[in-house]
Write an enzyme that holds these catalytic residues in place. Structure first.
Site, PDB file in Angstrom:
ATOM      1  N   ASN A   1      25.339  52.866  52.478  1.00 57.84           N
ATOM      2  CA  ASN A   1      25.469  54.459  52.501  1.00 57.84           C
ATOM      3  C   ASN A   1      23.812  55.114  53.084  1.00 57.84           C
ATOM      4  O   ASN A   1      23.778  55.719  53.685  1.00 57.84           O
ATOM      5  CB  ASN A   1      26.061  55.123  51.832  1.00 57.84           C
ATOM      6  CG  ASN A   1      25.628  54.862  50.422  1.00 57.84           C
ATOM      7  OD1 ASN A   1      24.922  54.184  49.876  1.00 57.84           O
ATOM      8  ND2 ASN A   1      25.791  56.052  49.432  1.00 57.84           N
TER       9      ASN A   1
ATOM     10  N   GLY B   1      26.282  49.782  44.370  1.00 52.89           N
ATOM     11  CA  GLY B   1      27.515  49.638  45.093  1.00 52.89           C
ATOM     12  C   GLY B   1      28.709  50.135  44.359  1.00 52.89           C
ATOM     13  O   GLY B   1      28.428  50.853  43.498  1.00 52.89           O
ATOM     14  N   SER B   2      29.660  49.387  44.543  1.00 56.00           N
ATOM     15  CA  SER B   2      30.890  50.322  44.112  1.00 56.00           C
ATOM     16  C   SER B   2      31.094  49.483  42.434  1.00 56.00           C
ATOM     17  O   SER B   2      30.894  48.602  42.239  1.00 56.00           O
ATOM     18  CB  SER B   2      32.264  49.632  44.669  1.00 56.00           C
ATOM     19  OG  SER B   2      32.303  48.262  44.800  1.00 56.00           O
TER      20      SER B   2
ATOM     21  N   GLU C   1      23.898  50.483  39.607  1.00 57.40           N
ATOM     22  CA  GLU C   1      24.155  51.865  40.137  1.00 57.40           C
ATOM     23  C   GLU C   1      25.415  51.949  40.945  1.00 57.40           C
ATOM     24  O   GLU C   1      25.312  51.404  41.799  1.00 57.40           O
ATOM     25  CB  GLU C   1      22.900  52.219  41.055  1.00 57.40           C
ATOM     26  CG  GLU C   1      21.367  51.858  40.386  1.00 57.40           C
ATOM     27  CD  GLU C   1      21.160  53.056  39.658  1.00 57.40           C
ATOM     28  OE1 GLU C   1      21.669  54.260  39.943  1.00 57.40           O
ATOM     29  OE2 GLU C   1      20.193  52.650  38.605  1.00 57.40           O
ATOM     30  N   LEU C   2      26.266  52.462  40.100  1.00 54.92           N
ATOM     31  CA  LEU C   2      27.748  52.669  40.634  1.00 54.92           C
ATOM     32  C   LEU C   2      28.341  53.687  41.046  1.00 54.92           C
ATOM     33  O   LEU C   2      27.667  54.910  41.517  1.00 54.92           O
ATOM     34  CB  LEU C   2      28.612  51.719  39.471  1.00 54.92           C
ATOM     35  CG  LEU C   2      28.072  50.470  39.061  1.00 54.92           C
ATOM     36  CD1 LEU C   2      28.929  49.949  38.013  1.00 54.92           C
ATOM     37  CD2 LEU C   2      27.743  49.400  40.127  1.00 54.92           C
TER      38      LEU C   2
ATOM     39  N   CYS D   1      26.649  58.646  46.453  1.00 59.86           N
ATOM     40  CA  CYS D   1      27.245  58.272  45.088  1.00 59.86           C
ATOM     41  C   CYS D   1      27.160  59.781  44.262  1.00 59.86           C
ATOM     42  O   CYS D   1      27.835  59.994  43.548  1.00 59.86           O
ATOM     43  CB  CYS D   1      26.412  57.322  44.321  1.00 59.86           C
ATOM     44  SG  CYS D   1      24.776  57.462  44.536  1.00 59.86           S
TER      45      CYS D   1
ATOM     46  N   GLU E   1      36.641  57.977  42.943  1.00 59.83           N
ATOM     47  CA  GLU E   1      35.878  58.525  43.824  1.00 59.83           C
ATOM     48  C   GLU E   1      36.227  58.437  45.316  1.00 59.83           C
ATOM     49  O   GLU E   1      37.071  57.663  45.707  1.00 59.83           O
ATOM     50  CB  GLU E   1      34.787  57.372  43.978  1.00 59.83           C
ATOM     51  CG  GLU E   1      33.569  57.406  44.910  1.00 59.83           C
ATOM     52  CD  GLU E   1      32.708  56.516  44.737  1.00 59.83           C
ATOM     53  OE1 GLU E   1      32.663  55.216  44.807  1.00 59.83           O
ATOM     54  OE2 GLU E   1      31.384  56.971  44.545  1.00 59.83           O
TER      55      GLU E   1
END
Ligand code: NAD
Length: 482
Positions: free
Chosen positions: A155, A231-232, A251-252, A285, A379
């Site tokens: 992203n 990412g996810s 970092e999710l 995010c 999300e």
């Protein structure tokens, strides 16, 4: 058309077996470039090269690392227009947004270069410990961890790559970078800035290809001392389960809440939400996904927000009037449309937007959303906000904290006590007062609570997490003063 190879040991090389794939525009499907498709052998080769690179880089003084990184920053500044074009082409975001992203590259590298020159330690007051005297001196030494594996999402293909590479390199680590499969060309263009700036061979290695195939090799390898993943949450959980004993930053995902209280400036709140819910087509995010409005002002709030969202121009990333581009793929756009439909079928109201044409979705407002429904709790990663109401500040905070996530939150209020209460009680890595969470200064600590992850990015925080603290005790012999 761009053509990318793997960067291993300072050389641009083919993947084992010479596999390649096209990188395509999410807007019109045209081919933007081709890249090598790395396999497991290439991942191992890249770690081998990084280990060799680390042997040189860890012995490179901080002022030389600083000089190389500041040269890379200047190259990133010079090449920002070209990098922006690559971002818009392979990611589908508007050129306007891509220019904003690429334009931050040089600054992120400079901030990290500075922090990498500040690896201070502490001196230890050992004599305060009973039984220890002045014959010993103790201090801490901050040293790079070694090989860092950096895995990044699609992203923000420049920003999120640089928030890993720049601090890792500045602190003296070697890196293996695995960028998102959809956006490898931006990462390769940035890597070229570091190579052209004189980074020694093997210090930075980039392998492009499917995370599901090469990810496990990179993450499991015992020689890798740190995995920095953005990412996810699903992939983050998988990484945490196989990484073994090494440092981890994750970092999710998130479902970011914005609270609008009855004393808020509605015009300011709706202006900010019309940005924060839709920038990057909501694929952020820290997107403003759940809007929790005090029930007393809900109708006025919706009246003020609707025209601002209707005014957002979406479409061709390269068209002059496009503010917001496409979603990353047709499958993602279909998924977001299906989520909006499911919310409406279960009783929510589509106020505006939601029409899908290929990978482009008109910015949507969905009101009367059950705050405990999947549309609010999961999300979305798409250009829509979910509006629910709260009775009072306590109820609003309860709803804000009701998801599994906790990355960023925004609160609109002109009451100081409500601000302080929200700051203290919201379970979130970052809280903004009178702006949405879609705001980031690159130097600030940035990272989530709960299922949004572990660890913090931002150059100073990232460098702390990409270094080890060694405690040193020098043992002398006691002396007597004549
Ligand atoms: P993703 O998890 O699908 O992919 C991220 C990266 O992981 C890609 O490079 C991918 O190739 C790689 N990967 C996939 N499977 C892997 C495996 N088994 N082992 C190792 N690596 C693997 O995420 P995405 O779709 O690219 O990005 C969207 C997600 O990222 C959203 O959930 C978003 O919230 C999150 N995100 C979080 C932050 C943050 O700072 N918290 C920032 C941006 C994006």
């Amino acid at each position: 058309m761009e053509s990318g190879s793997l960067l291993i040991g300072g050389a641009w090389v083919d993947a084992h077996g010479a596999n390649r794939e096209n990188v395509t525009s999410p807007f019109d499907g045209s081919t933007v470039g081709t890249v090598a498709v790395a396999g497991v052998d290439d991942a191992t080769r890249a770690i081998d090269a990084a280990l060799a690179g680390f042997e040189k880089w860890k012995r490179t003084p901080a002022h030389e690392r600083f000089a190389i990184l500041t040269r890379a920053a200047a190259l990133a500044d010079d090449r920002a227009p070209e990098i922006a074009r690559i971002i818009a082409s392979e990611n589908g975001k508007s050129l306007l947004e891509a220019q904003g992203e690429a334009g931050r590259s040089g600054d992120i590298i400079r901030l990290a270069a500075f922090e990498g020159s500040q690896l201070y330690g502490d001196s230890l007051p050992l004599d305060a410990n009973r039984g220890t005297g002045f014959d010993k001196i103790g201090f801490t030494l901050r040293q790079p961890v070694g090989v860092v594996v950096a895995i990044s999402p699609f992203n923000y293909p420049a920003l999120l790559v640089l928030h890993k590479l720049a601090p890792a390199l500045a602190a003296g680590n070697a890196v293996v970078l695995k960028p998102a499969r959809a956006t490898p060309l931006t990462a390769l263009a940035l890597a070229k800035c570091f190579q052209d700036a004189g980074l020694p061979d093997g210090v930075l290695n980039v392998i492009t290809g499917p995370g599901g195939v090469i990810g496990d090799t990179l993450v499991r390898d015992r020689r890798v001392r740190k995995v920095s993943f953005t990412g996810s949450t699903a992939v983050g959980e998988h990484i945490a389960s196989i990484a073994g004993i090494k440092k981890l930053s994750l970092e999710l995902g998130a479902s970011g809440p914005v609270i609008v209280l009855d004393d808020a400036d509605i015009d300011a709140a709706t202006t900010s939400i019309a940005l924060g819910g839709y920038i990057n087509a909501g694929q952020v995010c820290i997107s403003a996904q759940r809007i929790i409005v005090h029930e007393k002002i809900a109708a006025d709030f919706l009246d003020a927000l609707t025209p601002k969202v209707k005014a957002i121009r979406v479409g061709d990333p390269f068209a002059d009037d496009t503010k917001v581009g496409t979603l990353i793929s047709r499958a993602e756009a279909d998924r977001v449309t299906a989520s909006i439909r499911a919310a409406v079928e279960s009783g929510a109201k589509l106020v505006t937007g939601g029409e899908q044409e290929g990978t482009v979705i008109q910015p949507a407002i969905v009101a009367n959303v059950d705050p405990y429904s999947p549309f609010a709790q999961d999300e979305l990663f798409g250009p829509a906000v979910a509006i629910s109401t709260a009775r009072d500040v306590a109820h609003a905070i309860e709803l804000a904290n009701s998801t599994a996530y906790g990355l960023g939150a925004g609160v609109f209020t002109n009451n100081m006590s409500n601000s302080i209460r929200a700051i203290r009680e919201i379970e979130s890595g970052v809280v903004h007062i009178n702006w949405t969470q879609l705001w980031r200064a690159d130097l600030m600590p940035y990272g989530g609570f709960k299922s949004s992850g572990i660890g913090k990015e931002g150059p100073r925080s990232a460098i702390e997490e990409m270094t080890e603290v060694k405690t040193v005790i020098m043992h002398g012999t006691p002396w007597t003063t004549p």
